[in-house]
Design an enzyme around this catalytic site. Structure first.
Site, PDB file in Angstrom:
ATOM      1  CB  CYS A 144      61.024  12.093  50.348  1.00  0.00           C
ATOM      2  SG  CYS A 144      59.663  11.945  51.514  1.00  0.00           S
ATOM      3  CG  HIS A 197      55.792  12.804  47.799  1.00  0.00           C
ATOM      4  ND1 HIS A 197      56.927  12.224  47.265  1.00  0.00           N
ATOM      5  CD2 HIS A 197      56.177  13.312  49.024  1.00  0.00           C
ATOM      6  CE1 HIS A 197      57.934  12.375  48.105  1.00  0.00           C
ATOM      7  NE2 HIS A 197      57.505  13.021  49.182  1.00  0.00           N
ATOM      8  CB  CYS A 232      62.537  18.281  52.270  1.00  0.00           C
ATOM      9  SG  CYS A 232      60.772  18.100  51.909  1.00  0.00           S
TER      10      CYS A 232
END
Length: 381
Positions: free
Chosen positions: A89, A336, A366
């Site tokens: 990510c 996201h 994270c």
């Protein structure tokens, strides 16, 4: 001494899974954002030394070094190279760090950092296919089951005593803040219009102004029976891209660019890989120590809302002011798009700092496998 500054930052609107951007090829989505970056900065792409592009699911249309494919699709000269980064990510946030390191070291004078993910077209987990990425040695240490982020979010909620009501209330706040930002035009200067087969997309698709904690409370908890983590208090599955132009103060002056922020500090850490979502806590500590700053010195924080429990656990550790944490909403409301999220968050934070005259801003997120990046930006007056 050479520094690293950002002179332009642009993002696409964020589309929902199967939504307004789902018919746009990932490389074309990237290309349109790159073209918008060049236009807004009056950039001659021929001077770009490298394009560093984040992407998580590097399979199908997102393989074959999508950074290179994207810049060529944008019509940039064949002399411009590109490389694709996977730090899960945090891929495009890591791209910013690599670009900054490159210009400071003198390897580059001008670099573009960013990333893309079309989760509609390339679903999460597609890269592994039917094969496990975990070998025997990893399995001996951590087990042979792929870590589950939802279960990690549930464990964080338990460890930090975060109940369902608090997670849903936070998620309501994310949507309301994002809706207010849209109404105030806070995203107008950062969003590039994206042409699709169905028309031009100008706004983020996932924001729900009427979102309420009461409505969210009715959603099931898919990861754990009787748990607290639901789709409503988790990040949205999304499509999107973002790009930032990175150079030095000296080179910016040469080309007539006005720097927005300086990349003050950039760090990365590893964390426990099965929970995998606690990394922003030590990453923030490392960044503040390296920067010789305290929480009180930071005027705005972007802590990626992978799950509400992640952001709230981070806040409980640092006591960051409520009004300074994800002030324009986050991934719960905006979405996201994995490999594009670090650059999207950076773009949003940098424009917010400029609009509000905030000296220092910090972003952290994270990452799969138990990692986290943290970046501190300093406003250039």
């Amino acid at each position: 001494m050479r520094d690293a500054v950002i002179v332009a930052a642009v993002r696409s609107p964020i589309g929902k899974r199967g939504g307004v951007l789902s018919k746009v090829h990932s490389a074309d989505l990237s290309a349109r954002v790159l073209a918008a970056l060049a236009e807004r900065a009056s950039l001659d792409p021929a001077v770009v030394d490298d394009v560093i592009w984040g992407c998580v699911s590097q399979v199908g249309e997102q393989t074959f070094d999508i950074a290179r494919t994207s810049l060529l699709s944008a019509g940039w000269p064949e002399s411009v190279p590109g490389t694709t980064v996977d730090r899960q990510c945090g891929s495009s946030q890591q791209a910013i760090h690599f670009a900054a390191a490159g210009v400071i070291a003198g390897h580059y004078d001008v670099a573009v950092a960013g990333g893309v993910e079309s989760m509609s077209r390339i679903p999460m987990g597609s890269a592994a296919g039917t094969q496990s990425p975990l070998g025997d040695l990893y399995a001996k240490r951590y087990g042979n089951t792929m870590p589950n982020q939802g279960l990690g979010a549930e464990q964080i909620a338990r460890e930090w005593s975060l109940d369902r009501g608090r997670l849903d209330a936070y998620s309501e706040r994310s949507h309301h803040r994002a809706a207010a930002a849209v109404a105030d035009g806070a995203f107008d200067s950062q969003i590039a219009e994206i042409e699709t087969p169905d028309g031009v997309v100008r706004a983020d698709e996932g924001v729900r102004p009427d979102c309420s904690a009461e409505t969210l409370a009715g959603l099931r908890t898919p990861f754990l029976e009787g748990g607290v983590v639901s789709a409503g208090n988790s990040s949205q599955i999304s499509d999107g891209a973002a790009a930032l132009l990175v150079t030095t103060s000296e080179v910016a002056k040469k080309y007539g660019w006005s720097p927005l922020v300086r990349i003050h500090t950039a760090v990365v850490v590893g964390s426990e890989p099965n929970i995998m979502l606690t990394g922003p806590i030590p990453a923030t500590a490392k960044a503040l120590t390296r920067a010789n700053l305290g929480i009180g010195d930071i005027g705005a924080f972007e802590v990626n809302e992978a799950f509400a429990s992640v952001t709230l656990a981070w806040q409980s550790e640092y006591g960051a002011p409520e009004e300074a944490l994800n002030p324009l909403g986050g991934a719960i409301a905006l979405g996201h798009p994995l490999g594009g999220s670090g650059a999207r968050i950076g773009t949003t934070l940098i424009h917010h700092m400029k609009d509000r005259g905030i000296r220092y801003g910090l972003q952290t997120m994270c990452e799969g496998g138990g990692q986290a990046n943290a970046t501190i930006f300093e406003l250039v007056e």
